[in-house]
Write an enzyme that holds these catalytic residues in place. Structure first.
Site, PDB file in Angstrom:
ATOM      1  N   ASP A  67     -33.879  30.873 -57.832  1.00  0.00           N
ATOM      2  CA  ASP A  67     -32.358  30.958 -57.782  1.00  0.00           C
ATOM      3  C   ASP A  67     -31.835  29.663 -57.145  1.00  0.00           C
ATOM      4  OD1 ASP A  67     -33.036  31.968 -55.301  1.00  0.00           O
ATOM      5  OD2 ASP A  67     -31.840  33.837 -55.758  1.00  0.00           O
ATOM      6  N   ASP A 136     -28.058  44.809 -50.515  1.00  0.00           N
ATOM      7  CA  ASP A 136     -27.465  45.764 -51.267  1.00  0.00           C
ATOM      8  C   ASP A 136     -28.705  46.005 -52.282  1.00  0.00           C
ATOM      9  OD1 ASP A 136     -27.525  43.262 -52.500  1.00  0.00           O
ATOM     10  OD2 ASP A 136     -25.454  43.236 -52.986  1.00  0.00           O
ATOM     11  N   HIS A 138     -30.462  43.942 -54.016  1.00  0.00           N
ATOM     12  CA  HIS A 138     -30.723  42.721 -55.020  1.00  0.00           C
ATOM     13  C   HIS A 138     -31.855  41.994 -54.930  1.00  0.00           C
ATOM     14  CE1 HIS A 138     -28.137  39.771 -52.697  1.00  0.00           C
ATOM     15  NE2 HIS A 138     -29.378  39.292 -52.931  1.00  0.00           N
ATOM     16  N   GLU A 143     -26.946  40.831 -58.660  1.00  0.00           N
ATOM     17  CA  GLU A 143     -26.255  41.557 -57.633  1.00  0.00           C
ATOM     18  C   GLU A 143     -26.057  42.707 -58.487  1.00  0.00           C
ATOM     19  OE1 GLU A 143     -25.832  40.662 -55.150  1.00  0.00           O
ATOM     20  OE2 GLU A 143     -24.733  38.704 -54.698  1.00  0.00           O
TER      21      GLU A 143
END
Ligand code: GLP
Length: 272
Positions: A67, A136, A138, A143
């Site tokens: 990314d 979280d 991811h 996300e």
């Protein structure tokens, strides 16, 4: 998922580096999927050491990063391209033209994402994808809510991720709101996935990823569908896993198998 729990992040990182190095030795023209963040840093340091001291050769390796932040060019100090140069590429003998990181300043993202996927396919696909885990749960910048079939695309960062990364940018308001990221579907096509997470703050995400239901709310959990996903954790990040003792037994058997000590596993012995 094969779960390897090491005592600390140092031994976990060395273990991860060994997986990568073994592949590079076995298949010198391999394709590596690489990750950024603080988690893989020590593994990259170990690879650099192996290159310098043991001659680990990256000259035929191709890499694809997961990314990049939208809006940041390759020389921006917080860009993932700059991170990879500083923490790995500048210190090993990889050809610069064989390292691919999504372009955060593409003019046509739809086209860029399609081309990125095509490049991965043209290179023969990713042999081993290294992954960190967001708090979280991811993977890459997929996300919560990301489709588990998603491909490389633009993604809006969750507020938790913006908060987590604010320390690198000197404030939440300076963190880009968008990123271009490989999709969960793209990641699942890698031949092998190596997920790393260290520290107590990652324990809930590790629990949800490894032992929770498969859900787009925790995109790491999609790795449960992968044929060859390996998780390397330290005792702190693995502390909430219910089946810790079983994973240790599986590892002990795995070690015996790798050493060819079949008799101890009852393989080849006659039971009466
Ligand atoms: C970002 C990255 C992820 C990384 C995560 C965790 O969201 N896009 O690839 O896994 O941060 O970062 P860290 O390793 O610093 O905890």
């Amino acid at each position: 998922m094969r779960v390897i729990i090491e005592a600390d992040s140092d031994s976990g990182s060395k273990r991860a580096a060994r997986f990568l190095a073994d592949l590079v030795r076995r298949k010198p023209e391999c394709v590596l999927g690489l990750a950024t963040g603080s988690t893989p840093l020590a593994a990259y340091r170990e690879l650099i050491r192996m290159h310098r001291e043991e001659g680990l050769d990256f000259s035929r390796v191709t890499t694809f990063n997961l990314d990049e932040y939208v809006g940041l060019g390759p020389t921006h100090p917080q860009s993932y391209r700059a991170f990879m140069q500083q923490n790995l590429f500048d210190h090993i003998n990889i050809r610069p033209t064989s390292t691919f990181v999504p372009d955060g300043r593409a003019l046509d993202f739809e086209l860029h994402c399609r081309q990125y996927e095509q490049r991965i396919r043209d290179s023969g696909g990713i042999d081993l994808q290294l992954l960190g885990l967001g708090s979280d749960g991811h993977i890459a910048f997929n996300e919560p809510g990301s489709s588990l079939g998603s491909r490389t695309r633009l993604k809006t960062l969750a507020s938790e991720t913006v908060r987590d990364n604010a320390r690198f940018f000197g404030g939440e308001d300076k963190v880009p709101r968008l990123a271009v990221t490989m999709g969960v579907g793209t990641i699942l096509e890698s031949r092998r996935c190596l997920l790393l997470a260290f520290g107590e703050h990652k324990a809930p995400a590790v629990r949800d990823t490894v032992e929770g239901p498969i859900t787009s709310q925790v995109t790491g959990s999609a790795l449960q569908l992968h044929r060859e996903a390996i998780g390397i954790f330290d005792s702190a990040s693995a502390s909430l896993l219910v089946r810790r003792a079983y994973y240790a037994e599986v590892e002990a058997s795995q070690q015996l198998l790798e050493r060819g000590e079949y008799r101890q596993l009852g393989i080849g012995s006659q039971s009466t």
